[in-house]
Scaffold this motif. Sequence first.
Motif, PDB file in Angstrom:
ATOM      1  N   HIS A 149       3.736  -1.688   3.651  1.00 33.63           N
ATOM      2  CA  HIS A 149       3.202  -0.330   3.635  1.00 33.63           C
ATOM      3  C   HIS A 149       4.343   0.673   3.607  1.00 33.63           C
ATOM      4  CE1 HIS A 149       1.841   3.413   5.630  1.00 33.63           C
ATOM      5  NE2 HIS A 149       0.829   3.244   4.795  1.00 33.63           N
ATOM      6  N   TYR A 191       1.364  -8.055   3.909  1.00 37.81           N
ATOM      7  CA  TYR A 191       1.055  -6.642   3.658  1.00 37.81           C
ATOM      8  C   TYR A 191       2.285  -5.796   3.913  1.00 37.81           C
ATOM      9  CZ  TYR A 191      -0.890  -2.019   4.732  1.00 37.81           C
ATOM     10  OH  TYR A 191      -1.146  -0.680   4.787  1.00 37.81           O
ATOM     11  N   GLU A 195       0.845  -1.189   0.000  1.00 34.50           N
ATOM     12  CA  GLU A 195       0.000   0.000   0.000  1.00 34.50           C
ATOM     13  C   GLU A 195       0.880   1.239   0.000  1.00 34.50           C
ATOM     14  OE1 GLU A 195      -4.068   1.737   1.984  1.00 34.50           O
ATOM     15  OE2 GLU A 195      -2.963   0.202   3.087  1.00 34.50           O
ATOM     16  N   VAL A 200      -3.294   0.658  -3.672  1.00 38.59           N
ATOM     17  CA  VAL A 200      -3.112  -0.678  -3.133  1.00 38.59           C
ATOM     18  C   VAL A 200      -2.636  -1.524  -4.313  1.00 38.59           C
ATOM     19  CG1 VAL A 200      -4.242  -2.691  -2.116  1.00 38.59           C
ATOM     20  CG2 VAL A 200      -4.881  -0.383  -1.374  1.00 38.59           C
TER      21      VAL A 200
END
Length: 162
Positions: free
Chosen positions: A161, A159, A84, A93
């Motif tokens: 970021h 994930y 992200e 994203v």
Amino acid sequence: MGKPQTEVVSIYGNRLRLRVCGLFREGNRLLMVRHRGLGPANTFWSPPGGGVEFGETAPNALIREFAEETGLDVAIGELLFVNEFVAPPLHAVELFFAVQRIGGSLRKGIDPEMRPDDQLIDEVRFMGFDEIKEQSPEKIHALFRYCSSLEDVFQLRGYLHY
């Protein structure tokens, strides 16, 4: 802000964008695309990819983006990780997939969202990991900050970021 950056913000800014990106490796090199007019350095290297259109599946979007940007026909493999990016006015994203080549010829492609005289794609080529890491951080996709080898890139999961 330069003209390409202004156009990028007008097209993609102030909204959430879903992107797909493909990791394609030949031996010890990774296919990369250099975009002009992006980021603080006005040049930005990243794996091929782009936006998912409404009604389009993520794998089909990545097949289309690879054809547009690189001239290659690919088969979509495993979903590896999600990244992200939040730097208002941009928010994306990104779904990163492993891809395999099934045809086509490598070439510098186009970004159909941009006008012909304001194309962002500057170069498309394979890069060794050392060459990727030699780029200053603002010129290269942040995923490489998490890696110390090309093998690490394909081991990223979950994930991320930045």
